[in-house]
Design a protein around this motif. Structure first.
Motif, PDB file in Angstrom:
ATOM      1  N   GLU A  88      -0.236  34.885 131.568  1.00 56.65           N
ATOM      2  CA  GLU A  88      -0.058  33.681 130.756  1.00 56.65           C
ATOM      3  C   GLU A  88       0.617  32.575 131.579  1.00 56.65           C
ATOM      4  OE1 GLU A  88       2.146  34.788 127.319  1.00 56.65           O
ATOM      5  OE2 GLU A  88       0.397  35.558 126.239  1.00 56.65           O
ATOM      6  N   TYR A  89       1.588  32.951 132.390  1.00 54.47           N
ATOM      7  CA  TYR A  89       2.281  31.978 133.236  1.00 54.47           C
ATOM      8  C   TYR A  89       1.290  31.309 134.178  1.00 54.47           C
ATOM      9  CZ  TYR A  89       5.719  30.190 136.608  1.00 54.47           C
ATOM     10  OH  TYR A  89       6.463  29.384 137.435  1.00 54.47           O
ATOM     11  N   PRO A  95       4.539  29.512 125.321  1.00 52.19           N
ATOM     12  CA  PRO A  95       4.655  30.945 125.654  1.00 52.19           C
ATOM     13  C   PRO A  95       6.065  31.456 125.377  1.00 52.19           C
ATOM     14  CG  PRO A  95       3.554  29.728 127.418  1.00 52.19           C
ATOM     15  CD  PRO A  95       4.088  28.699 126.466  1.00 52.19           C
ATOM     16  N   ASP A  96       6.189  32.743 125.123  1.00 55.71           N
ATOM     17  CA  ASP A  96       7.490  33.339 124.802  1.00 55.71           C
ATOM     18  C   ASP A  96       8.516  33.124 125.904  1.00 55.71           C
ATOM     19  OD1 ASP A  96       6.711  34.185 122.345  1.00 55.71           O
ATOM     20  OD2 ASP A  96       6.191  36.216 122.975  1.00 55.71           O
ATOM     21  N   TRP A  97       8.053  33.109 127.150  1.00 51.99           N
ATOM     22  CA  TRP A  97       9.022  32.958 128.236  1.00 51.99           C
ATOM     23  C   TRP A  97       9.609  31.548 128.266  1.00 51.99           C
ATOM     24  CZ3 TRP A  97       7.828  29.190 131.731  1.00 51.99           C
ATOM     25  CH2 TRP A  97       6.491  28.825 131.850  1.00 51.99           C
ATOM     26  N   ASP A 104       2.839  44.592 129.254  1.00 45.43           N
ATOM     27  CA  ASP A 104       3.491  43.413 128.667  1.00 45.43           C
ATOM     28  C   ASP A 104       3.922  42.432 129.753  1.00 45.43           C
ATOM     29  OD1 ASP A 104       3.142  44.322 126.110  1.00 45.43           O
ATOM     30  OD2 ASP A 104       5.141  45.202 125.937  1.00 45.43           O
ATOM     31  N   LEU A 105       4.531  42.961 130.821  1.00 46.51           N
ATOM     32  CA  LEU A 105       4.947  42.086 131.913  1.00 46.51           C
ATOM     33  C   LEU A 105       3.729  41.487 132.608  1.00 46.51           C
ATOM     34  CD1 LEU A 105       7.067  40.846 133.717  1.00 46.51           C
ATOM     35  CD2 LEU A 105       7.144  42.976 135.047  1.00 46.51           C
ATOM     36  N   ILE A 127       9.889  34.199 135.718  1.00 47.65           N
ATOM     37  CA  ILE A 127       9.451  34.951 134.541  1.00 47.65           C
ATOM     38  C   ILE A 127      10.494  36.006 134.191  1.00 47.65           C
ATOM     39  CG2 ILE A 127       7.638  36.442 133.601  1.00 47.65           C
ATOM     40  CD1 ILE A 127       5.706  35.134 135.554  1.00 47.65           C
ATOM     41  N   THR A 147       0.929  40.773 131.251  1.00 46.14           N
ATOM     42  CA  THR A 147       0.430  39.715 130.366  1.00 46.14           C
ATOM     43  C   THR A 147       1.263  38.452 130.505  1.00 46.14           C
ATOM     44  OG1 THR A 147      -0.357  41.377 128.784  1.00 46.14           O
ATOM     45  CG2 THR A 147      -0.112  39.116 127.975  1.00 46.14           C
ATOM     46  N   GLU A 148       2.594  38.602 130.634  1.00 46.47           N
ATOM     47  CA  GLU A 148       3.467  37.448 130.833  1.00 46.47           C
ATOM     48  C   GLU A 148       3.090  36.709 132.117  1.00 46.47           C
ATOM     49  OE1 GLU A 148       6.407  36.207 129.193  1.00 46.47           O
ATOM     50  OE2 GLU A 148       5.600  37.294 127.490  1.00 46.47           O
TER      51      GLU A 148
END
Length: 295
Positions: A260-261, A135-137, A253-254, A277, A256-257
Motif C-alpha cells: 500500500e505504501y 492508509p492505516d500507517w 499484514d506487513l 512504515i 500489505t502495508e
C-alpha cells in the motif's frame, strides 16, 4: 276505441290552461337554472391543514433532490480526478493546485494538508472531509520499537571468522549451546535453513520466527555463514503483497502495508523509505536489504 279518443279531446279553454301551465313550468326551470349560481369555495392557504400538507410536499421534494445528488463514498484525496473534483464541488483552480502538488511526488496525509494545498472553502471541506480515507500507517501511526544499540547496530565478536562454526552446517545441539536457544528455537533455525536451501547471510537469522535480536547477536558471536547461497531478489516496485510475504519473517499484514505504501507513492526510490512504515524495525530492514531491490 272511440271512448279512449274522447278522453284526449279538450276544448279551447282547457287547451289554453294546459299551455299556460307548461309555460309556467318551463319558466321556473329556466329561472332556477340561471339564477342559482354555485356556492363560492373559500380557499384559506394559511390554514393549519394546508400548511401541514405543504410542509410534507416540500419535504418530499428535498428527499428527491438528495437522491439525485451523486453519492460520495470513502476515497483517498490523493487520487481525485477532474470529474471527481467536479462532483465534490471543487473549482477548477482548486483541482489544479492539487494536481500540481501531486506532480511533484508530494502527498496529502491529512485534512489540514488538503485545505492548505487546494484552498477549498470551509463549507466544501466540512462536507467532503468525513469521506477522506488514508492508509492505516498514516491515520494510526504507532511508535517504533527501540532496541538496545548493542544488539541492533553491531554484534559483539566473540570468535574470529575462522573460529566460528558455519551456520549452514550447525547442529541443533551446537545451536542450543548459545544462551537463549532451546530445542524449539534451534529446530526453527534448522527448518528455515532447509527451506531456504541454506542461509545466504547472517542477517537471515532475524527472519526466524520467535528469535530476539539479542539472541541473534549471541548466535553470531559463535556462528557465521561460510557457504552462502545465492538470493534471487524481488523487485519491490513490481512485487505484489504475496510476493513480499514470501520473505522469511515477514507477515502478510506487513507485506500489505509495504504494498500500500508503494502504491500510494507510485514507486519506491530507496529501500530506506521502508523505515517509515510501522513494523519495520532494524532486523526487518536487514531482511529487506537481502531480499528486495529497487531498479
Amino acid at each position: 276505441m272511440e271512448n279512449f279518443k274522447s278522453h284526449l279531446l279538450f276544448n279551447k279553454e282547457q287547451q289554453g290552461g294546459i299551455l299556460l301551465l307548461a309555460l309556467l313550468i318551463l319558466g321556473s326551470i329556466l329561472f332556477l337554472l340561471f339564477n342559482n349560481p354555485e356556492p363560492k369555495i373559500v380557499f384559506d392557504s394559511s390554514s393549519a391543514e394546508i400548511l401541514k400538507h405543504q410542509a410534507s410536499i416540500d419535504s418530499l421534494k428535498l428527499i428527491a433532490l438528495e437522491k439525485r445528488k451523486p453519492k460520495i463514498y470513502p476515497f483517498n484525496p490523493n487520487f481525485i480526478t477532474d470529474y471527481k473534483a467536479y462532483t465534490l464541488g471543487m473549482t477548477t483552480e482548486q483541482f489544479n493546485r492539487l494536481s500540481n502538488f501531486r506532480s511533484k511526488d508530494q502527498w496529502i496525509n491529512s485534512i489540514a494538508d488538503f485545505k492548505r494545498v487546494t484552498k477549498v472553502s470551509d463549507s466544501v471541506l466540512d462536507r467532503i472531509s468525513p469521506y477522506f480515507k488514508f492508509p492505516d500507517w498514516v491515520t494510526h501511526p504507532k511508535p517504533r520499537k527501540q532496541y538496545p544499540t548493542q544488539f541492533t547496530k553491531k554484534a559483539t565478536v566473540v570468535k574470529s571468522f575462522d573460529q566460528k562454526i558455519d551456520l549452514n552446517e550447525a547442529t541443533a545441539d551446537q545451536l542450543q549451546a548459545v544462551r537463549g536457544i532451546g530445542p524449539a528455537l534451534s529446530a526453527r533455525i534448522i527448518k528455515d535453513r532447509k527451506r531456504l536451501d541454506g542461509f545466504s547471510t547472517d542477517d537471515q537469522l532475524y527472519g526466524v520466527w520467535g528469535i530476539d535480536a539479542e539472541v541473534v547477536v549471541r548466535v553470531l558471536g559463535q556462528f557465521t555463514v561460510k557457504t552462502p547461497k545465492e538470493i534471487l531478489k524481488i523487485q519491490i516496485n513490481t512485487a505484489s503483497a504475496s510476493d513480499i510475504a514470501t520473505i522469511p519473517g515477514v507477515s502478510f499484514d506487513l507485506a500489505t502495508e509495504i504494498w500500500e505504501y508503494r502504491t500510494l507513492r507510485e514507486r519506491i526510490n530507496n529501500l530506506e523509505e521502508l523505515r517509515k512504515i510501522d513494523g519495520v524495525n532494524d532486523s526487518k530492514f536487514k531482511l529487506f536489504q537481502l531480499y528486495l531491490s529497487v531498479e
